[in-house]
Design an enzyme around this catalytic site. Sequence first.
Site, PDB file in Angstrom:
ATOM      1  N   GLU A  84       0.811  -1.223   0.000  1.00 15.71           N
ATOM      2  CA  GLU A  84       0.000   0.000   0.000  1.00 15.71           C
ATOM      3  C   GLU A  84       0.848   1.278   0.000  1.00 15.71           C
ATOM      4  O   GLU A  84       0.352   2.342   0.385  1.00 15.71           O
ATOM      5  CB  GLU A  84      -0.942   0.011   1.197  1.00 15.71           C
ATOM      6  CG  GLU A  84      -2.072  -1.006   1.074  1.00 15.71           C
ATOM      7  CD  GLU A  84      -3.233  -0.654   1.975  1.00 15.71           C
ATOM      8  OE1 GLU A  84      -4.296  -0.273   1.457  1.00 15.71           O
ATOM      9  OE2 GLU A  84      -3.079  -0.768   3.207  1.00 15.71           O
ATOM     10  N   HIS A 105      -5.366   0.970  10.295  1.00 18.46           N
ATOM     11  CA  HIS A 105      -6.612   0.185  10.261  1.00 18.46           C
ATOM     12  C   HIS A 105      -7.285   0.211  11.633  1.00 18.46           C
ATOM     13  O   HIS A 105      -7.936  -0.770  12.020  1.00 18.46           O
ATOM     14  CB  HIS A 105      -6.313  -1.263   9.843  1.00 18.46           C
ATOM     15  CG  HIS A 105      -5.544  -1.369   8.565  1.00 18.46           C
ATOM     16  ND1 HIS A 105      -4.481  -2.216   8.400  1.00 18.46           N
ATOM     17  CD2 HIS A 105      -5.675  -0.708   7.385  1.00 18.46           C
ATOM     18  CE1 HIS A 105      -3.987  -2.096   7.170  1.00 18.46           C
ATOM     19  NE2 HIS A 105      -4.685  -1.174   6.536  1.00 18.46           N
TER      20      HIS A 105
END
Length: 261
Positions: A84, A105
């Site tokens: 990512e 997250h």
Amino acid sequence: MASQEDIVLKSMIRKFITGCHILHYHRVLDAYGHLSFRHPSKPDVFLMSRYIAPATISSDRDVIEYYVSNAEPVDPNSPPGYSERCIHSEIYRRYPDVQSVVHSHSEAVVPYSISGTRTPVFDIAEHFQPDDIKDMLVRNTRLGAALAACFADTPTATSPDHAVVLMRGHGFTTQASSIEECVLRAVYTQQNASIQTTALLTHAAHFSAAPARATDAQAEVKYLDEEESQASGVMTKWSAYRPWGLWCREVEASGLYVNQA
Ligand SMILES: [Zn+2]
């Protein structure tokens, strides 16, 4: 003899490693998620960790330089990195003043990415193409650019209008003009989400039990208004170094984290 540029970079790598440890200590990052920073003398390069958990980053050997233009490593023989990293590269590419990025997250924040909020939400499904792996990860620069665009209110803006963008069913990303401020934004995004959740639950429990007694003023959760929000943002910027000093001591005092940079 080390050049002044080398000394500054080394100091920033040390600060970056401490930032990773702080984000883990405060559970903003677990085995996943990442911090990055823009190279202090090469604005077309940014740095982030190789493919390991942030709490275990311990030296400059764990840090990789990437090109902002395409998220590819400057050294083609670099160890594997995070899939990512295009989140980071595209934010640095679009906003020249951004110096640091956190992607998390956090379980306290993810619910707001699917429940509705005034904070911008990036829905990756709107940008998937048939060949994309639909695992919610921002795996290429096209998806990274779409996420980066959510930080601005207009398509041509080169400065972000928003500190945080939520990512549907996935997490959040924040950016700032320094590593310290970016870590602070990430930690307090999580803490503020927890406060908001508690306020919403408390409010729902109280007024659903006694709706007849609620006046109009009592019946709404009261958020900061625009002026309060702006002023608080300024205050947070100049006060960011106070929590940073505390957080550095916390991770130094913990037996888990090693910083040899
Ligand atoms: Zn992610």
